[in-house]
Design an enzyme around this catalytic site. Structure first.
Site, PDB file in Angstrom:
ATOM      1  N   ARG A 100      42.550 -61.677 -27.005  1.00  0.00           N
ATOM      2  CA  ARG A 100      43.691 -61.869 -26.094  1.00  0.00           C
ATOM      3  C   ARG A 100      44.960 -61.727 -26.910  1.00  0.00           C
ATOM      4  O   ARG A 100      45.171 -62.477 -27.882  1.00  0.00           O
ATOM      5  CB  ARG A 100      43.640 -63.249 -25.443  1.00  0.00           C
ATOM      6  CG  ARG A 100      44.967 -63.638 -24.813  1.00  0.00           C
ATOM      7  CD  ARG A 100      44.902 -64.880 -23.984  1.00  0.00           C
ATOM      8  NE  ARG A 100      44.139 -64.658 -22.768  1.00  0.00           N
ATOM      9  CZ  ARG A 100      44.231 -65.432 -21.672  1.00  0.00           C
ATOM     10  NH1 ARG A 100      45.048 -66.472 -21.660  1.00  0.00           N
ATOM     11  NH2 ARG A 100      43.501 -65.179 -20.604  1.00  0.00           N
ATOM     12  N   HIS A 127      43.956 -57.271 -17.395  1.00  0.00           N
ATOM     13  CA  HIS A 127      43.127 -58.488 -17.499  1.00  0.00           C
ATOM     14  C   HIS A 127      41.755 -58.197 -16.869  1.00  0.00           C
ATOM     15  O   HIS A 127      41.397 -58.782 -15.838  1.00  0.00           O
ATOM     16  CB  HIS A 127      43.826 -59.652 -16.802  1.00  0.00           C
ATOM     17  CG  HIS A 127      43.329 -61.013 -17.191  1.00  0.00           C
ATOM     18  ND1 HIS A 127      42.340 -61.206 -18.149  1.00  0.00           N
ATOM     19  CD2 HIS A 127      43.669 -62.255 -16.752  1.00  0.00           C
ATOM     20  CE1 HIS A 127      42.107 -62.501 -18.280  1.00  0.00           C
ATOM     21  NE2 HIS A 127      42.895 -63.160 -17.448  1.00  0.00           N
ATOM     22  N   GLN A 130      39.119 -61.018 -15.810  1.00  0.00           N
ATOM     23  CA  GLN A 130      39.534 -61.799 -14.640  1.00  0.00           C
ATOM     24  C   GLN A 130      39.123 -61.093 -13.351  1.00  0.00           C
ATOM     25  O   GLN A 130      38.635 -61.725 -12.394  1.00  0.00           O
ATOM     26  CB  GLN A 130      41.063 -61.998 -14.661  1.00  0.00           C
ATOM     27  CG  GLN A 130      41.608 -62.716 -13.439  1.00  0.00           C
ATOM     28  CD  GLN A 130      41.203 -64.171 -13.385  1.00  0.00           C
ATOM     29  OE1 GLN A 130      41.344 -64.894 -14.360  1.00  0.00           O
ATOM     30  NE2 GLN A 130      40.699 -64.628 -12.246  1.00  0.00           N
ATOM     31  N   ASP A 224      49.874 -64.618  -8.676  1.00  0.00           N
ATOM     32  CA  ASP A 224      49.825 -64.994 -10.101  1.00  0.00           C
ATOM     33  C   ASP A 224      51.163 -65.636 -10.453  1.00  0.00           C
ATOM     34  O   ASP A 224      52.123 -65.539  -9.680  1.00  0.00           O
ATOM     35  CB  ASP A 224      49.584 -63.718 -10.939  1.00  0.00           C
ATOM     36  CG  ASP A 224      49.493 -63.976 -12.439  1.00  0.00           C
ATOM     37  OD1 ASP A 224      49.233 -65.137 -12.840  1.00  0.00           O
ATOM     38  OD2 ASP A 224      49.684 -63.022 -13.220  1.00  0.00           O
ATOM     39  N   CYS A 265      44.526 -66.339 -10.199  1.00  0.00           N
ATOM     40  CA  CYS A 265      43.774 -66.332 -11.458  1.00  0.00           C
ATOM     41  C   CYS A 265      43.941 -67.640 -12.231  1.00  0.00           C
ATOM     42  O   CYS A 265      43.100 -67.959 -13.066  1.00  0.00           O
ATOM     43  CB  CYS A 265      44.199 -65.147 -12.316  1.00  0.00           C
ATOM     44  SG  CYS A 265      45.972 -65.043 -12.597  1.00  0.00           S
ATOM     45  N   ARG A 293      34.582 -67.099 -14.193  1.00  0.00           N
ATOM     46  CA  ARG A 293      35.041 -66.545 -15.466  1.00  0.00           C
ATOM     47  C   ARG A 293      33.904 -66.607 -16.492  1.00  0.00           C
ATOM     48  O   ARG A 293      33.717 -65.712 -17.287  1.00  0.00           O
ATOM     49  CB  ARG A 293      36.274 -67.308 -15.994  1.00  0.00           C
ATOM     50  CG  ARG A 293      37.516 -67.245 -15.120  1.00  0.00           C
ATOM     51  CD  ARG A 293      37.985 -65.826 -14.864  1.00  0.00           C
ATOM     52  NE  ARG A 293      38.078 -65.042 -16.074  1.00  0.00           N
ATOM     53  CZ  ARG A 293      39.051 -65.131 -16.991  1.00  0.00           C
ATOM     54  NH1 ARG A 293      40.054 -65.947 -16.812  1.00  0.00           N
ATOM     55  NH2 ARG A 293      39.039 -64.369 -18.070  1.00  0.00           N
TER      56      ARG A 293
HETATM   57  N1  NVA Z   1      50.196 -62.872 -15.782  1.00  0.00           N
HETATM   58  C1  NVA Z   1      49.711 -64.045 -16.447  1.00  0.00           C
HETATM   59  C2  NVA Z   1      48.230 -64.163 -16.281  1.00  0.00           C
HETATM   60  C3  NVA Z   1      47.634 -65.424 -16.846  1.00  0.00           C
HETATM   61  C4  NVA Z   1      46.145 -65.483 -16.678  1.00  0.00           C
HETATM   62  C5  NVA Z   1      50.080 -63.984 -17.925  1.00  0.00           C
HETATM   63  O1  NVA Z   1      49.935 -62.926 -18.536  1.00  0.00           O
HETATM   64  O2  NVA Z   1      50.560 -64.992 -18.448  1.00  0.00           O
HETATM   65  N1   CP Z   2      43.065 -66.830 -15.699  1.00  0.00           N
HETATM   66  C1   CP Z   2      43.146 -66.945 -17.042  1.00  0.00           C
HETATM   67  O1   CP Z   2      43.039 -65.958 -17.783  1.00  0.00           O
HETATM   68  O2   CP Z   2      43.349 -68.214 -17.480  1.00  0.00           O
HETATM   69  P1   CP Z   2      43.654 -68.637 -18.988  1.00  0.00           P
HETATM   70  O3   CP Z   2      45.015 -68.070 -19.336  1.00  0.00           O
HETATM   71  O4   CP Z   2      43.637 -70.125 -18.979  1.00  0.00           O
HETATM   72  O5   CP Z   2      42.596 -68.054 -19.881  1.00  0.00           O
END
Ligand code: NVA
Ligand code: CP
Length: 314
Positions: A100, A127, A130, A224, A265, A293
């Site tokens: 990530r 993502h 997800q 989101d 998500c 997940r």
């Molecule tokens: N758009 C959000 C998704 C988190 C799962 C982010 O990138 O922070």
């Molecule tokens: N939905 C998701 O990716 O959650 P986290 O950021 O907690 O991993």
């Protein structure tokens, strides 16, 4: 297919296989509890995570392996070691790498220089893991026949909007993304990629700026956070003002289909992108989505390590 670097890497057949396996792992978590016996999976994150980290570690354990969690500043990358060298080193110890981070190009570079499967656990652009959890959840709600159904995302044109369009395109769905446009529109390249897949899959893609039109008769209303990880804090007030009309309220939900579900998500900000009565209401499937997940990451690890995914054939 060696890696899952982006949602568009998956073929329809891959998605079908992963959704079916995830459904099996939902009922029987330890069905393949020696698939990763005596092996490790590295999980490297330069952004925070609750679900993806815990789901990944739990998935590895359920497959009989040992997760190795690495925080952003733990590696020598911070002191100038290259991504390519790091990729080679991790390949010597682990059976897969879940990453990530911010830049999609860093994930691509890790994939190109690793001999083990590299899995995108979220970037600024995408993502994919997800979306697999989302589609197992969608299938649980509506079954396999999605004809006549509309799948709508409202909010920021971010990584989730991109992934929503791409996975909808792969599934041959009628998929809608509504954002305020301009700086908050999904990237043109992501829309173009989804349209290219849709041309072959028969999906219908709509990118709108009207949240009511987007919500009308939708089977899924998805949203989101408005401030993603890495978004500049000084833009918060402007961005939240632009996105305010896209909040998922009871009024917006009332425009959707009679059997619609609400999806997110997570993490969520009640009173910001979604009203508490919606996310905590009877149409919300957020806990099931979050549960999946683990089942979907377990399915990805299981099939990627065994070399059983074919990759995008669109
Ligand atoms: N758009 C959000 C998704 C988190 C799962 C982010 O990138 O922070
Ligand atoms: N939905 C998701 O990716 O959650 P986290 O950021 O907690 O991993």
């Amino acid at each position: 297919m060696k890696d899952l670097l982006r949602t568009a890497d998956l073929s329809r057949g891959d998605v079908e296989l992963l959704l079916d396996t995830a459904a099996d792992f939902a009922i029987k978590p330890f069905l393949a509890n020696s698939a990763l016996a005596n092996r490790t999976v590295a999980i490297y994150m330069t952004k925070p995570s609750t679900r993806t980290r815990l789901a990944s570690e739990s998935a590895v354990a359920a497959l009989g392996g040992t997760p190795i969690f690495i925080r952003g500043d733990d590696l020598q990358i911070g002191r100038g070691e290259t991504i390519a060298d790091t990729a080679r080193i991790i390949s010597g110890y682990a059976s897969a790498l879940i990453i990530r981070t911010f830049k999609q190009s860093d994930v691509d570079e890790l994939g190109a220089n690793s001999t083990i499967p590299v899995i995108n656990g979220l970037t600024d652009d995408d993502h994919p893991t997800q979306l697999l959890a989302d589609w197992v959840t969608i299938r649980e709600a509506f079954g396999r026949d999605i004809s006549g159904r509309k799948f709508t995302y409202v909010g920021d044109g971010n990584n989730m909007a991109h992934a929503w369009l791409t996975m909808g395109a792969i599934m041959g769905a009628h998929v809608v993304v509504a954002t305020p446009g301009g700086a908050y529109a999904p990237e043109q390249s992501a829309v173009a990629a989804a349209l290219a897949i849709a041309e072959k899959s028969g999906a219908k893609i709509e990118v709108l700026t009207d949240p009511q039109e987007a919500a009308k008769d939708a089977s899924v209303l998805y949203t989101d956070v408005w401030m993603s990880m890495g978004d500049p804090e000084e833009q918060r007030a402007t961005k939240l003002a632009a996105l305010a009309p896209f909040a998922v309220t009871q009024e917006l939900m009332q425009l959707t289909a009679s059997d619609s579900i609400f999806m997110h998500c997570l993490p969520a900000h009640r009173g910001e992108e979604v009203a508490a009565e919606v996310i905590d209401g009877e149409r919300s499937v957020i806990w099931r989505e979050a549960f999946h997940r683990r089942t979907t990451i377990q399915a990805i690890l299981y099939h990627l390590v065994r070399g059983e995914l074919s990759g995008n054939t669109f």
